[in-house]
Design a protein around this motif. Structure first.
Motif, short mmCIF file in Angstrom:
data_model
loop_
_atom_site.label_atom_id
_atom_site.label_comp_id
_atom_site.label_asym_id
_atom_site.label_seq_id
_atom_site.Cartn_x
_atom_site.Cartn_y
_atom_site.Cartn_z
N SER A 2 0.83 -1.20 0.00
CA SER A 2 0.00 0.00 0.00
C SER A 2 0.86 1.26 0.00
O SER A 2 1.99 1.27 0.50
CB SER A 2 -0.91 0.01 1.24
N GLN A 3 0.31 2.32 -0.58
CA GLN A 3 0.99 3.60 -0.61
C GLN A 3 0.78 4.33 0.73
O GLN A 3 -0.34 4.39 1.24
CB GLN A 3 0.45 4.46 -1.75
N VAL A 4 1.87 4.87 1.27
CA VAL A 4 1.83 5.52 2.58
C VAL A 4 2.10 7.01 2.42
O VAL A 4 3.12 7.41 1.84
CB VAL A 4 2.86 4.91 3.54
N SER A 5 1.19 7.83 2.94
CA SER A 5 1.38 9.28 2.98
C SER A 5 1.80 9.67 4.39
O SER A 5 1.12 9.33 5.36
CB SER A 5 0.07 10.00 2.63
N ILE A 6 2.92 10.37 4.49
CA ILE A 6 3.41 10.85 5.79
C ILE A 6 3.00 12.31 5.95
O ILE A 6 3.29 13.14 5.08
CB ILE A 6 4.93 10.70 5.90
N PRO A 30 10.48 4.07 -0.19
CA PRO A 30 10.09 5.43 0.18
C PRO A 30 8.58 5.55 0.37
O PRO A 30 7.82 4.71 -0.12
CB PRO A 30 10.55 6.25 -1.04
N PRO A 31 8.14 6.59 1.06
CA PRO A 31 6.70 6.85 1.14
C PRO A 31 6.19 7.36 -0.20
O PRO A 31 6.98 7.81 -1.05
CB PRO A 31 6.60 7.94 2.21
N GLY A 85 -2.34 8.60 -0.43
CA GLY A 85 -1.97 7.24 -0.06
C GLY A 85 -3.13 6.48 0.57
O GLY A 85 -4.08 7.06 1.11
N ASP A 86 -3.03 5.15 0.52
CA ASP A 86 -4.04 4.29 1.16
C ASP A 86 -3.90 4.32 2.68
O ASP A 86 -4.86 4.03 3.40
CB ASP A 86 -3.89 2.84 0.69
N ARG A 169 -5.37 3.19 8.13
CA ARG A 169 -5.88 3.25 6.77
C ARG A 169 -6.65 4.55 6.58
O ARG A 169 -7.39 4.98 7.47
CB ARG A 169 -6.79 2.06 6.48
N ARG A 170 -6.50 5.15 5.41
CA ARG A 170 -7.18 6.42 5.15
C ARG A 170 -8.70 6.26 5.25
O ARG A 170 -9.39 7.12 5.80
CB ARG A 170 -6.80 6.95 3.78
N ILE A 171 -9.24 5.16 4.75
CA ILE A 171 -10.69 4.95 4.76
C ILE A 171 -11.21 4.87 6.19
O ILE A 171 -12.27 5.42 6.51
CB ILE A 171 -11.08 3.70 3.93
#
Length: 251
Positions: A2-6, A30-31, A85-86, A169-171
């Motif tokens: 999964s894509q991670v947003s910091i 990387p994020p 990101g997810d 998780r973003r959701i």
């Protein structure tokens, strides 16, 4: 994976932000992105962020967002609304993470029963490591929910705080309404109370390192007393706006 947003909320963090952002350039993998949300800094925080993003644009997909007003909940929600990101990872500007952060986050949330995770925070400064306070903060993750919310403790509630690098998780984050923007303090604990409805809150058996500047200013005994006082009153339902007066910003 999964894509991670910091997401990093900042307010007058020029002294610490550079080191934190440079460390993020070493993450492997990387994020997907790093978002700095500034709440109106009067120092060089925004300049530092922009310079580092420009210098490392091949390895760090970064952007700086300017919020309308300071407030950690407001800033983190603002960053989360811009994230793609997810998974959302909330990082303090004075906290440093391991270079396999993204792998650890993905592995933790690969377990569907886990709704939120965080790390063991080791508090340290240039001259010392705060072993006693770090141990207490670790134990508080468990004893606080057991003491004040035992029915939720046995459903998987653990109380995580911002310097433990919370991720979810973003959701799930938005389904729970995100951080409560009315709270000037304890917004992280409040989020745990909401996310436990989605699944377990999990403490990863790995270390992140956080600045001891607050303890250095107050002293260990005073800091411990304030942490216990605020935690106890919040646990019994005292309004966070009242508690904020005991937890002043220190830069």
């Amino acid at each position: 994976m999964s894509q991670v947003s910091i997401i990093i909320p900042t307010l007058n963090e020029a002294t610490n932000l550079g080191r934190t952002l440079r460390q993020l350039t070493l993450l492997n993998p990387p994020p997907s992105e790093v978002i700095v949300v500034d709440g109106g800094s009067q120092d060089q925080t925004v300049t530092v962020a922009k310079q580092i993003f420009e210098s490392f644009n091949q390895t760090l997909n970064g952007q700086v967002l300017l919020s309308q007003q300071p407030g950690r909940s407001l800033q983190m929600n603002y960053g989360a609304s811009a994230a793609t990101g997810d998974i959302l990872c909330f990082l303090h500007a004075d906290t440093w993470v391991p270079d396999d952060l993204i792998t650890v986050i993905n592995k933790t949330l690969a377990e569907p029963t886990v709704a939120c995770g965080g790390f063991i925070s080791l508090m340290s400064g240039s001259q010392t490591t705060r072993w006693g306070i770090s141990l207490h903060n670790y134990l508080k993750t468990y004893y606080a929910p057991l003491l004040f919310k035992p029915h939720l403790f046995f459903r998987g509630l653990r109380l995580l705080f911002g310097d433990q690098v919370m991720f979810c998780r973003r959701i799930d984050f938005w389904d729970c309404g995100g951080f409560d923007e009315a709270l000037p303090i304890m917004e992280d604990g409040d989020l745990c109370l909401k996310l436990v409805k989605k699944g377990r809150i999990y403490l990863v058996n790995r270390i992140v390192q956080s600045s001891d500047r607050r303890v250095a200013k107050w002293g260990s005994f005073k800091a411990t007393g304030i942490y216990l006082y605020i935690g106890f009153l919040w646990g019994i339902g005292v309004n966070a706006n009242y508690l904020k007066q005991f937890y002043q910003d220190i830069r």
